[in-house]
Design a protein around this motif. Structure first.
Motif, mmCIF file in Angstrom:
data_model
loop_
_atom_site.group_PDB
_atom_site.id
_atom_site.type_symbol
_atom_site.label_atom_id
_atom_site.label_comp_id
_atom_site.label_asym_id
_atom_site.label_seq_id
_atom_site.Cartn_x
_atom_site.Cartn_y
_atom_site.Cartn_z
ATOM 1 N N ASP A 227 0.716 -1.113 -0.003
ATOM 2 C CA ASP A 227 0.085 0.330 -0.487
ATOM 3 C C ASP A 227 0.523 1.406 -0.249
ATOM 4 O OD1 ASP A 227 -2.154 -1.464 0.433
ATOM 5 O OD2 ASP A 227 -2.275 -1.360 2.174
ATOM 6 N N ILE A 228 2.076 1.280 0.426
ATOM 7 C CA ILE A 228 2.807 2.285 0.702
ATOM 8 C C ILE A 228 3.034 2.810 -0.565
ATOM 9 C CG2 ILE A 228 4.859 3.259 2.193
ATOM 10 C CD1 ILE A 228 3.866 1.728 4.603
ATOM 11 N N GLU A 229 3.579 1.653 -0.887
ATOM 12 C CA GLU A 229 4.892 1.989 -2.065
ATOM 13 C C GLU A 229 3.475 2.124 -3.133
ATOM 14 O OE1 GLU A 229 7.136 -0.613 -5.308
ATOM 15 O OE2 GLU A 229 7.027 -1.493 -3.647
ATOM 16 N N ARG A 230 2.433 1.689 -3.595
ATOM 17 C CA ARG A 230 1.841 2.240 -4.368
ATOM 18 C C ARG A 230 1.185 3.596 -3.945
ATOM 19 N NH1 ARG A 230 -0.942 -2.987 -3.951
ATOM 20 N NH2 ARG A 230 -1.922 -2.121 -2.406
ATOM 21 N N ALA A 231 1.120 3.712 -2.769
ATOM 22 C CA ALA A 231 0.768 5.213 -2.633
ATOM 23 C C ALA A 231 2.056 6.408 -2.789
ATOM 24 C CB ALA A 231 0.425 6.069 -0.932
ATOM 25 N N GLU A 232 3.583 6.667 -3.116
ATOM 26 C CA GLU A 232 4.344 6.933 -2.901
ATOM 27 C C GLU A 232 4.609 6.661 -4.529
ATOM 28 O OE1 GLU A 232 7.660 4.710 -0.870
ATOM 29 O OE2 GLU A 232 6.829 5.661 0.684
ATOM 30 N N THR A 233 4.228 5.958 -5.195
ATOM 31 C CA THR A 233 4.324 6.218 -6.898
ATOM 32 C C THR A 233 3.288 6.734 -7.009
ATOM 33 O OG1 THR A 233 4.979 3.578 -6.732
ATOM 34 C CG2 THR A 233 3.766 4.620 -8.878
ATOM 35 N N VAL A 234 2.005 6.728 -6.497
ATOM 36 C CA VAL A 234 1.157 7.819 -7.180
ATOM 37 C C VAL A 234 1.489 9.410 -6.441
ATOM 38 C CG1 VAL A 234 -1.278 9.218 -7.109
ATOM 39 C CG2 VAL A 234 -0.920 6.709 -6.590
ATOM 40 N N LEU A 235 1.916 9.463 -5.801
ATOM 41 C CA LEU A 235 2.632 10.959 -5.380
ATOM 42 C C LEU A 235 3.686 11.986 -6.065
ATOM 43 C CD1 LEU A 235 1.941 11.251 -2.074
ATOM 44 C CD2 LEU A 235 -0.084 11.859 -3.325
ATOM 45 N N LYS A 236 5.038 10.771 -6.486
ATOM 46 C CA LYS A 236 5.075 10.712 -6.844
ATOM 47 C C LYS A 236 5.235 11.517 -8.531
ATOM 48 C CE LYS A 236 10.314 8.989 -8.898
ATOM 49 N NZ LYS A 236 10.884 8.257 -8.873
ATOM 50 N N ALA A 237 4.231 10.752 -8.725
ATOM 51 C CA ALA A 237 3.947 10.349 -10.305
ATOM 52 C C ALA A 237 3.209 11.821 -10.485
ATOM 53 C CB ALA A 237 3.053 9.991 -11.334
ATOM 54 N N ALA A 238 2.446 12.600 -9.048
ATOM 55 C CA ALA A 238 1.496 13.915 -9.512
ATOM 56 C C ALA A 238 2.078 14.464 -9.454
ATOM 57 C CB ALA A 238 0.270 13.895 -8.343
ATOM 58 N N ALA A 240 5.158 14.795 -10.972
ATOM 59 C CA ALA A 240 6.228 15.310 -11.606
ATOM 60 C C ALA A 240 5.130 15.594 -12.658
ATOM 61 C CB ALA A 240 5.998 13.975 -12.443
ATOM 62 N N GLU A 241 4.156 15.517 -12.801
ATOM 63 C CA GLU A 241 3.418 16.095 -13.858
ATOM 64 C C GLU A 241 1.603 16.956 -13.515
ATOM 65 O OE1 GLU A 241 1.091 14.591 -18.041
ATOM 66 O OE2 GLU A 241 2.524 13.890 -17.391
ATOM 67 N N GLN A 242 1.103 17.761 -13.880
ATOM 68 C CA GLN A 242 -0.344 17.835 -12.966
ATOM 69 C C GLN A 242 -1.650 17.270 -14.034
ATOM 70 O OE1 GLN A 242 -0.063 19.542 -10.202
ATOM 71 N NE2 GLN A 242 1.961 19.597 -9.942
ATOM 72 N N ALA A 246 -2.135 8.471 -16.484
ATOM 73 C CA ALA A 246 -2.130 7.035 -16.477
ATOM 74 C C ALA A 246 -0.818 6.239 -16.248
ATOM 75 C CB ALA A 246 -2.567 6.175 -17.183
ATOM 76 N N LEU A 247 -0.187 5.324 -14.865
ATOM 77 C CA LEU A 247 0.744 5.401 -14.452
ATOM 78 C C LEU A 247 1.447 4.727 -16.071
ATOM 79 C CD1 LEU A 247 0.359 4.751 -10.966
ATOM 80 C CD2 LEU A 247 1.732 6.808 -11.634
ATOM 81 N N PRO A 248 2.472 3.959 -15.573
ATOM 82 C CA PRO A 248 3.500 3.124 -16.255
ATOM 83 C C PRO A 248 2.691 1.396 -16.558
ATOM 84 C CG PRO A 248 4.707 3.690 -15.731
ATOM 85 C CD PRO A 248 4.354 4.327 -14.934
ATOM 86 N N ASP A 249 1.805 0.751 -15.664
ATOM 87 C CA ASP A 249 1.512 -0.303 -14.311
ATOM 88 C C ASP A 249 -0.167 -0.591 -15.449
ATOM 89 O OD1 ASP A 249 0.241 1.478 -12.590
ATOM 90 O OD2 ASP A 249 0.656 -0.317 -11.101
ATOM 91 N N GLY A 250 -0.261 1.000 -15.830
ATOM 92 C CA GLY A 250 -1.972 1.020 -16.343
ATOM 93 C C GLY A 250 -3.165 1.783 -15.291
ATOM 94 N N ARG A 251 -2.614 2.242 -13.894
ATOM 95 C CA ARG A 251 -3.198 2.590 -13.326
ATOM 96 C C ARG A 251 -3.775 4.707 -13.397
ATOM 97 N NH1 ARG A 251 -1.121 2.962 -7.419
ATOM 98 N NH2 ARG A 251 0.584 1.818 -8.694
ATOM 99 N N PHE A 252 -4.127 4.656 -13.369
ATOM 100 C CA PHE A 252 -5.408 5.452 -13.704
ATOM 101 C C PHE A 252 -5.159 6.938 -12.863
ATOM 102 C CE2 PHE A 252 -8.507 9.220 -14.664
ATOM 103 C CZ PHE A 252 -7.662 9.853 -15.328
ATOM 104 N N ILE A 253 -4.216 7.411 -12.527
ATOM 105 C CA ILE A 253 -4.686 8.271 -11.418
ATOM 106 C C ILE A 253 -5.199 9.641 -11.803
ATOM 107 C CG2 ILE A 253 -2.826 7.718 -10.155
ATOM 108 C CD1 ILE A 253 -0.481 9.345 -10.542
ATOM 109 N N ASP A 254 -5.700 10.829 -10.385
ATOM 110 C CA ASP A 254 -6.401 12.077 -10.423
ATOM 111 C C ASP A 254 -6.448 12.631 -9.046
ATOM 112 O OD1 ASP A 254 -8.045 10.921 -9.409
ATOM 113 O OD2 ASP A 254 -10.009 10.855 -10.566
ATOM 114 N N ALA A 255 -6.729 13.758 -9.059
ATOM 115 C CA ALA A 255 -7.246 14.243 -7.703
ATOM 116 C C ALA A 255 -7.784 13.520 -6.839
ATOM 117 C CB ALA A 255 -8.105 15.570 -7.717
ATOM 118 N N ALA A 256 -8.138 12.554 -6.753
ATOM 119 C CA ALA A 256 -9.088 11.966 -5.786
ATOM 120 C C ALA A 256 -7.384 10.489 -4.998
ATOM 121 C CB ALA A 256 -10.162 11.139 -6.334
#
Length: 271
Positions: A227-238, A240-242, A246-256
Motif C-alpha cells: 500500500d505504501i509503495e503504491r501511494a508513494e508511486t502515485v505522489l511521485k507521479a503527481a 512530476a505532472e499535474q 496513467a501510470l506505466p502499470d496502467g493505473r489511472f490517477i487523478d486528484a481523488a
C-alpha cells in the motif's frame, strides 16, 4: 490523541484495576464504560471512580460512555464528568434524534461528543444526527443493539447500515467511523477477516473489548508495505505532472487518487 486513532478499548467503569490495565494496553483511546458493562447498583460507584481517575489527565486519551440520556443516570454522568480535566470525550449511547445531541452539548459545555447509533431509527437519521452540533466529533454503530432491533442473524445483514453510517459521517465532515466491537475475544481470525471487510466498507479502526484484539485491529487497518509503495508511486507521479494521468502499470490517477495516497502515507507514519 493521534489524528488517526485505530483502537478504542472499552473497560468497565466499576473496575478501576481493569481500567488501569487498559491505560497501559497500547490502545489509542480507552473508553470507560458506565453503561452496558455496569450493573444498576454499581452505577454511582462507577461514576465516582471515573471522576477520581479523570481528576488529572491520564497518559492515554480517555472517553467515557455515559448511560442513556433518557434514563436515570445519563444526566448525572455528564454533570459529574464533563468538567473533569482528564476527559477527552463523551460517548452518547442510544441516540435517535439531533435534539438529543444538542441537549447533551448544552449540558457538557465544550466537551467533544461521540454518538452511538443503535436502532433502525437512528440509522435512518444518521446524517441529521451527525450534523447536529459543532461539538460532535464522530459517530459509530452499536451493532449488538442494532442487530436485536432489526432481527438480523447473518452478519451481512448489517452491511447496509454500516455503509449508511460511513456515508453520513463523510457527508457531515466527520472522520470515518470505527467499527463496532467483535464480541468473541478469542476469535482473532474472525476479527481479522471482519476488519478487512470493514476497511473495504470505509471504516477506520475498531472498538475492542480485550487487549488481545488490539494488534489484530491495528494490523488490519495500517497500510501494508505494498500500500505504501503504491501511494508513494502515485505522489511521485503527481508531483512530476499535474492533472489526470496513467501510470506505466496502467493505473489511472487523478486528484481523488492523490488524496487517498496522502491519507495512506499519513496512516503509515503511525508505524
Amino acid at each position: 490523541m493521534t489524528a488517526f486513532p485505530l483502537t478504542w478499548l472499552y473497560a468497565p467503569g466499576d473496575r478501576p484495576h481493569v481500567v488501569a490495565k487498559a491505560l497501559t494496553s497500547g490502545a489509542d483511546v480507552v473508553v470507560i464504560d458506565l453503561e452496558d458493562a455496569v450493573a444498576p447498583d454499581r452505577k454511582a460507584y462507577a461514576r465516582a471512580a471515573t471522576a477520581d481517575l479523570l481528576a488529572a489527565p491520564p497518559a492515554v486519551p480517555v472517553h467515557v460512555r455515559v448511560n442513556a440520556l433518557d434514563g436515570p443516570w445519563g444526566g448525572q454522568d455528564i454533570a459529574a464528568l464533563a468538567p473533569a480535566p482528564g476527559l477527552h470525550g463523551l460517548r452518547l449511547p442510544k441516540i435517535t434524534a439531533p435534539s438529543e445531541v444538542a441537549h447533551a452539548a448544552r449540558r457538557a459545555a465544550s466537551t467533544d461528543l461521540y454518538v452511538l447509533l443503535e436502532t433502525a431509527l437512528a440509522v435512518e437519521r444518521a446524517y441529521t444526527i451527525a450534523s447536529a452540533h459543532p461539538n460532535l466529533r464522530g459517530i459509530a454503530l452499536g451493532e449488538a443493539d442494532l442487530r436485536a432491533d432489526l432481527g438480523v442473524r447473518d452478519d451481512t445483514g448489517l452491511d447496509w447500515p454500516r455503509s449508511r453510517v460511513v456515508v453520513a459521517a463523510r457527508a457531515a465532515g466527520l472522520p470515518p467511523p470505527p467499527q463496532s466491537v467483535h464480541p468473541d475475544t478469542r476469535d482473532l481470525d474472525g476479527l481479522a477477516a471482519s476488519c478487512t471487510h470493514g476497511r473495504a466498507l470505509g471504516f477506520l479502526g475498531r472498538a475492542a473489548i480485550h487487549p488481545r484484539q488490539l494488534p489484530v485491529i491495528e494490523r488490519a487497518y495500517l497500510p501494508t508495505e505494498a500500500d505504501i509503495e503504491r501511494a508513494e508511486t502515485v505522489l511521485k507521479a503527481a508531483a512530476a505532472e499535474q492533472g489526470a494521468q496513467a501510470l506505466p502499470d496502467g493505473r489511472f490517477i487523478d486528484a481523488a487518487v492523490v488524496t487517498a495516497a496522502r491519507r495512506t502515507l499519513s496512516l503509515a507514519r503511525r508505524r
